[in-house]
Design an enzyme around this catalytic site. Structure first.
Site, mmCIF file in Angstrom:
data_model
loop_
_atom_site.group_PDB
_atom_site.id
_atom_site.type_symbol
_atom_site.label_atom_id
_atom_site.label_comp_id
_atom_site.label_asym_id
_atom_site.label_seq_id
_atom_site.Cartn_x
_atom_site.Cartn_y
_atom_site.Cartn_z
ATOM 1 N N HIS A 1 40.146 39.156 33.611
ATOM 2 C CA HIS A 1 39.079 40.085 33.992
ATOM 3 C C HIS A 1 39.338 40.781 35.328
ATOM 4 O O HIS A 1 38.395 41.107 36.055
ATOM 5 C CB HIS A 1 37.723 39.356 34.035
ATOM 6 C CG HIS A 1 37.452 38.535 32.822
ATOM 7 N ND1 HIS A 1 37.802 37.205 32.738
ATOM 8 C CD2 HIS A 1 36.906 38.850 31.631
ATOM 9 C CE1 HIS A 1 37.481 36.731 31.551
ATOM 10 N NE2 HIS A 1 36.930 37.716 30.850
ATOM 11 N N CYS A 2 40.606 40.989 35.657
ATOM 12 C CA CYS A 2 40.976 41.654 36.917
ATOM 13 C C CYS A 2 40.384 40.926 38.126
ATOM 14 O O CYS A 2 40.047 41.554 39.133
ATOM 15 C CB CYS A 2 40.544 43.116 36.912
ATOM 16 S SG CYS A 2 41.221 44.086 35.561
ATOM 17 N N ALA A 3 40.216 39.619 38.012
ATOM 18 C CA ALA A 3 39.609 38.838 39.092
ATOM 19 C C ALA A 3 40.426 37.578 39.373
ATOM 20 O O ALA A 3 39.917 36.452 39.271
ATOM 21 C CB ALA A 3 38.169 38.470 38.729
#
Length: 264
Positions: free
Chosen positions: A222-224
């Site tokens: 999640h791009c995290a």
């Protein structure tokens, strides 16, 4: 650039802020809600820290604009960045930056403003000062229509609906075996729930939910990556459920029924 750490529930460790401050620090940036855990930022605490140290405070409202009440002046926010395709229900490729009076920024891009064409620099007036090239007129028109709908419906009404759905989902999850939920659910939050299922990797679980149950969820990182390292899920990722204005209680119950079958 320095980053504030988080605990195992994804809660930021605000007591470490002072230790990150440097003589050269000018900007404090906070994500209003995590796109992974749904945890909300303590905006007022961040704003007070920025004010104490003479910093510009930028709030990233990508996950909250349109679905969570925001008052820049009351919250002490100098810059508010948002995307149009999430809570604002607009087209992809749209977004904006709201600026408090007195904040000055250098343009990232220059040229093609359509005004003051004989000048080699960007116009000093806002918003043209930051708007180089041709704007996405079609997308912005769609975003404007979506904002009209949100204002008519009421951000508070939307927020209450999404909060109710999230609570219904989490209560149902806690009745299931083999489900690990990530995040802090003790207070207000964004309508996002990250979890993992025992015996399933997130990608396979997402495929099963899509093919067998017609449910769309988001697996992966999640791009995290920093938040995943805080949660201890950097090797597996998570399965993320997110809810909006058009999600119904029947949708929530269908998701819970599918997870119940998958964890038996």
């Amino acid at each position: 650039m320095d980053y504030l750490s988080a605990d195992l529930q994804g809660r930021l460790e605000y007591d470490r802020l002072e230790g990150l401050l440097r003589p050269s620090t000018k900007l404090l940036v906070g994500t209003h809600a995590s796109n992974l855990t749904g945890n909300l930022l303590d905006v007022r605490r961040m704003s007070a820290f920025a004010q104490k140290h003479g910093l510009v405070f930028l709030l990233d409202a990508a996950q909250t604009a349109g679905s969570t009440p925001i008052d820049m002046e009351e919250m002490g926010v100098h810059l508010l960045a948002f995307t149009g395709h999430k809570g604002l229900m607009g087209p992809q490729g749209t977004g904006g930056l709201c600026m408090a009076p007195g904040v000055e920024l250098r343009p990232l891009l220059s040229g093609g403003t359509g005004v003051r064409s004989f000048e080699e620099d960007q116009p000093r007036e806002y918003p043209e000062h930051l708007e180089a090239g041709t704007l996405n007129g079609h997308g912005l028109s769609g975003l404007g229509a979506a904002v009209d709908f949100i204002l008519e419906t009421g951000v508070e009404t939307i927020h209450a609906h999404e909060r109710s759905l999230t609570e219904r989902f989490v209560e149902g999850l806690r009745e299931l075996d083999g489900v690990t939920i990530y995040g802090d659910f003790s207070g207000d939050r964004a309508p996002v729930v990250a979890l993992n299922l025992e015996g399933w990797d997130p990608a396979s679980a997402a495929d099963e939910l899509s093919v067998q149950y017609d449910l769309a969820v988001r697996p992966g990182i999640h791009c995290a990556p920093r938040m995943h390292r805080a949660l201890g899920t950097q090797d597996t990722g998570c399965l993320r459920f997110s809810f909006g204005w058009y999600t119904t209680e029947e949708d929530i119950d269908a998701a819970l029924a599918a997870l119940r079958e998958m964890t038996q």
